[in-house]
Each structure stands twice: as structure tokens, then as C-alpha cells.
Motif scaffolding. Sequence first.
Motif, mmCIF file in Angstrom:
data_model
loop_
_atom_site.group_PDB
_atom_site.id
_atom_site.type_symbol
_atom_site.label_atom_id
_atom_site.label_comp_id
_atom_site.label_asym_id
_atom_site.label_seq_id
_atom_site.Cartn_x
_atom_site.Cartn_y
_atom_site.Cartn_z
ATOM 1 N N LEU A 59 108.770 -6.980 -1.709
ATOM 2 C CA LEU A 59 109.423 -7.118 -0.413
ATOM 3 C C LEU A 59 109.288 -5.818 0.358
ATOM 4 O O LEU A 59 109.677 -4.752 -0.119
ATOM 5 C CB LEU A 59 110.905 -7.459 -0.595
ATOM 6 C CG LEU A 59 111.736 -7.535 0.689
ATOM 7 C CD1 LEU A 59 111.247 -8.684 1.561
ATOM 8 C CD2 LEU A 59 113.212 -7.700 0.371
ATOM 9 N N TYR A 60 108.728 -5.917 1.556
ATOM 10 C CA TYR A 60 108.644 -4.753 2.426
ATOM 11 C C TYR A 60 109.658 -4.889 3.541
ATOM 12 O O TYR A 60 109.650 -5.863 4.289
ATOM 13 C CB TYR A 60 107.240 -4.599 3.020
ATOM 14 C CG TYR A 60 107.167 -3.473 4.030
ATOM 15 C CD1 TYR A 60 107.169 -2.149 3.608
ATOM 16 C CD2 TYR A 60 107.132 -3.741 5.401
ATOM 17 C CE1 TYR A 60 107.130 -1.110 4.524
ATOM 18 C CE2 TYR A 60 107.096 -2.713 6.321
ATOM 19 C CZ TYR A 60 107.094 -1.396 5.877
ATOM 20 O OH TYR A 60 107.068 -0.365 6.785
ATOM 21 N N GLU A 61 110.557 -3.946 3.613
ATOM 22 C CA GLU A 61 111.589 -3.954 4.642
ATOM 23 C C GLU A 61 111.094 -3.265 5.909
ATOM 24 O O GLU A 61 110.555 -2.158 5.853
ATOM 25 C CB GLU A 61 112.837 -3.209 4.131
ATOM 26 C CG GLU A 61 113.631 -3.981 3.089
ATOM 27 C CD GLU A 61 114.638 -4.925 3.712
ATOM 28 O OE1 GLU A 61 114.444 -5.347 4.866
ATOM 29 O OE2 GLU A 61 115.624 -5.255 3.034
ATOM 30 N N VAL A 62 111.245 -3.927 7.041
ATOM 31 C CA VAL A 62 110.985 -3.298 8.331
ATOM 32 C C VAL A 62 112.258 -2.546 8.707
ATOM 33 O O VAL A 62 113.302 -3.180 8.947
ATOM 34 C CB VAL A 62 110.639 -4.343 9.404
ATOM 35 C CG1 VAL A 62 110.426 -3.669 10.749
ATOM 36 C CG2 VAL A 62 109.398 -5.128 8.990
ATOM 37 N N PRO A 63 112.236 -1.221 8.734
ATOM 38 C CA PRO A 63 113.461 -0.441 8.916
ATOM 39 C C PRO A 63 114.286 -0.845 10.139
ATOM 40 O O PRO A 63 115.511 -0.970 10.056
ATOM 41 C CB PRO A 63 112.947 0.997 9.024
ATOM 42 C CG PRO A 63 111.663 0.985 8.257
ATOM 43 C CD PRO A 63 111.060 -0.349 8.517
ATOM 44 N N ALA A 64 113.622 -1.054 11.277
ATOM 45 C CA ALA A 64 114.366 -1.387 12.490
ATOM 46 C C ALA A 64 115.103 -2.713 12.347
ATOM 47 O O ALA A 64 116.251 -2.862 12.803
ATOM 48 C CB ALA A 64 113.427 -1.430 13.685
ATOM 49 N N LEU A 65 114.463 -3.694 11.705
ATOM 50 C CA LEU A 65 115.107 -4.987 11.511
ATOM 51 C C LEU A 65 116.284 -4.887 10.549
ATOM 52 O O LEU A 65 117.329 -5.525 10.743
ATOM 53 C CB LEU A 65 114.100 -6.006 10.991
ATOM 54 C CG LEU A 65 113.062 -6.507 11.991
ATOM 55 C CD1 LEU A 65 112.110 -7.493 11.318
ATOM 56 C CD2 LEU A 65 113.748 -7.185 13.173
ATOM 57 N N ALA A 88 131.870 2.259 17.577
ATOM 58 C CA ALA A 88 130.618 2.871 17.119
ATOM 59 C C ALA A 88 130.862 3.737 15.893
ATOM 60 O O ALA A 88 130.028 3.782 14.976
ATOM 61 C CB ALA A 88 129.995 3.685 18.246
ATOM 62 N N SER A 89 131.995 4.428 15.845
ATOM 63 C CA SER A 89 132.292 5.281 14.697
ATOM 64 C C SER A 89 132.377 4.471 13.407
ATOM 65 O O SER A 89 131.924 4.913 12.345
ATOM 66 C CB SER A 89 133.604 6.036 14.921
ATOM 67 O OG SER A 89 134.669 5.123 15.149
ATOM 68 N N ALA A 90 132.933 3.258 13.500
ATOM 69 C CA ALA A 90 133.012 2.398 12.324
ATOM 70 C C ALA A 90 131.634 1.885 11.933
ATOM 71 O O ALA A 90 131.338 1.707 10.746
ATOM 72 C CB ALA A 90 133.951 1.226 12.596
ATOM 73 N N LEU A 91 130.769 1.654 12.913
ATOM 74 C CA LEU A 91 129.408 1.218 12.627
ATOM 75 C C LEU A 91 128.599 2.336 11.972
ATOM 76 O O LEU A 91 127.767 2.080 11.100
ATOM 77 C CB LEU A 91 128.726 0.736 13.904
ATOM 78 C CG LEU A 91 129.279 -0.561 14.500
ATOM 79 C CD1 LEU A 91 128.671 -0.819 15.871
ATOM 80 C CD2 LEU A 91 129.010 -1.732 13.568
ATOM 81 N N THR A 130 120.565 7.453 16.262
ATOM 82 C CA THR A 130 119.834 6.233 15.924
ATOM 83 C C THR A 130 120.665 4.998 16.242
ATOM 84 O O THR A 130 120.170 4.017 16.800
ATOM 85 C CB THR A 130 119.450 6.230 14.440
ATOM 86 O OG1 THR A 130 118.584 7.341 14.172
ATOM 87 C CG2 THR A 130 118.729 4.944 14.062
ATOM 88 N N LEU A 131 121.948 5.054 15.888
ATOM 89 C CA LEU A 131 122.822 3.912 16.129
ATOM 90 C C LEU A 131 122.947 3.601 17.613
ATOM 91 O O LEU A 131 122.854 2.427 18.020
ATOM 92 C CB LEU A 131 124.207 4.165 15.532
ATOM 93 C CG LEU A 131 125.227 3.056 15.788
ATOM 94 C CD1 LEU A 131 124.828 1.780 15.063
ATOM 95 C CD2 LEU A 131 126.632 3.492 15.378
ATOM 96 N N TYR A 132 123.142 4.615 18.449
ATOM 97 C CA TYR A 132 123.325 4.362 19.880
ATOM 98 C C TYR A 132 122.064 3.783 20.521
ATOM 99 O O TYR A 132 122.143 2.932 21.412
ATOM 100 C CB TYR A 132 123.771 5.633 20.593
ATOM 101 C CG TYR A 132 125.252 5.888 20.442
ATOM 102 C CD1 TYR A 132 126.186 4.997 20.981
ATOM 103 C CD2 TYR A 132 125.730 6.997 19.764
ATOM 104 C CE1 TYR A 132 127.551 5.213 20.844
ATOM 105 C CE2 TYR A 132 127.088 7.222 19.617
ATOM 106 C CZ TYR A 132 127.992 6.324 20.154
ATOM 107 O OH TYR A 132 129.349 6.530 20.020
#
Length: 248
Positions: free
Chosen positions: A4-10, A29-32, A42-44
Motif C-alpha cells: 500500500l502506497y499512501e499519498v501523503p496529501a490524501l 485548528a489547535s485541536a486538529l 501545513t494544517l492551515y
Amino acid sequence: MKTLYEVPALKRAHDVLEILAQATAPVRASALVEGTGLSRSTLYLLLDSLEHRHWIAKRSDGYIIGLKLFELGSAYVRHDGLQVAFRNEASAFVAAHNEVVQLAVLDAAEVVYIAREDAQRPVRLVSDLGSRLPAHCSALGKALLASLSDEEVTAILPERLAAMTSHTLTRRSALLRELAGIRACGLATEREEVSVGLACFAAYVGVTALGKRVAVSTSVPLGRLDGRREKQIVTGIARIASRIAAAL
């Protein structure tokens, strides 16, 4: 075995959506950041991209699942005519018996509820749309598992099964014996295995053109059941399953 190859963005997007789907209020956002382990930068960027596509929406000081994601998910029951077939038959059952009707699919060892027609009188359910329950203790799950061979059931269920109430079957061997009876009579039942005070009756519909293994059920408080009414309910559920299968 296929690697299994994971696409990081997905994977990142999936992790965010999983957290939002399980929340009952907007998630900050802090909880995420804490839940996903992503850096704030990266999250934002990810949140902005998801919000732009309406997969998520900003509410107050947090985020919720967006309308576009609901639209995309709704295609699951729409594209093979399953939703129309279910609504037509479920509405007739509710009109005749004034009890809820539910539609679910099998996903490994769990059932996922994908449609529901509510009755006028209330019933306390644990089967919101999109929710999951262990297949071994729900009538819908048993109806779906009975459509598999014993070998297939053994491959997805452990010998010891988790209990949701004191009435839940907890041994796979006992479940397999019950599944044999369901195959013979075409009806699955459970009493208080998922929720105390509630009985459920289910029948297998079949596999749709798009490969969904589906079943229908009704959930009735024990206080509203006697022998005559149970027979009527059982007959009605079997009829629904047969008619949906024919429509598909």
C-alpha cells in the motif's frame, strides 16, 4: 500481498475529515494540530484548500464537515437506484406499521447505516446515518453476515466478540449457528443485543449493480411488541427486502 502506497496529501485530508466527522461541535485548528500531528503551517494550507472546495466549512472559531462532502457522499445511495427503491418501499411500511425502517451495507465486520425512514412515534436508536455498529450483534449485520459462507465470516470475525449489552452473543461459534438458522428462514432478529429495551428484525436484500451488499431492518421497543404484532412486522420486513431486490 500488494504494497500500500499512501499519498501523503490524501492521508492528511482524511485524518482531518475523520476528526470533524466524529465531532459534535466545530473543531478548532489547535485541536486538529493535536489530533493529526501536522504542523500549523501545513494544517492551515490544507484547511484553506478543503474550505475552498466546500469539503469543510468555518463556523465560529472552528471547522465542520462541508456541504460538498455531503453531496458527494449522497451519491453512494443515489447512483444505482438504491435510494429511490428504499424510499418507495420504506414509506409504505411506515404507513402500515408506524415503525422506523433502516438500510445498511456490510463493511468488513461492521454495518454502516446509509438510509432511514422515520415513523411518527419516537424510538431511541443508535443508528444515525453514516454510523457503524458491529455486525455480529445487530439484526442488519446478522442478515448481511448470513449472506456469506461460514468461511468468509470466520475470516472477518474473531472467536471472541465484543459485547454491547449483557444480551450480546460473544462467541463466534454461537453466531455461526444462528447464521445457519437465518439462512434457512430468511430473517434475522436480535433482542437487546445492541440497545436494552429494543428488538430489531432484518432481511437481506442482495447485492446491487454497483456491488453493495445491503439489508433492511426495523427497530421496535419491546413494550410495543406481542406475538401478533411481531408476525406482522416480520412479514412486512421480508416483503420490503423482496420488493427492493426486485426493483434493483
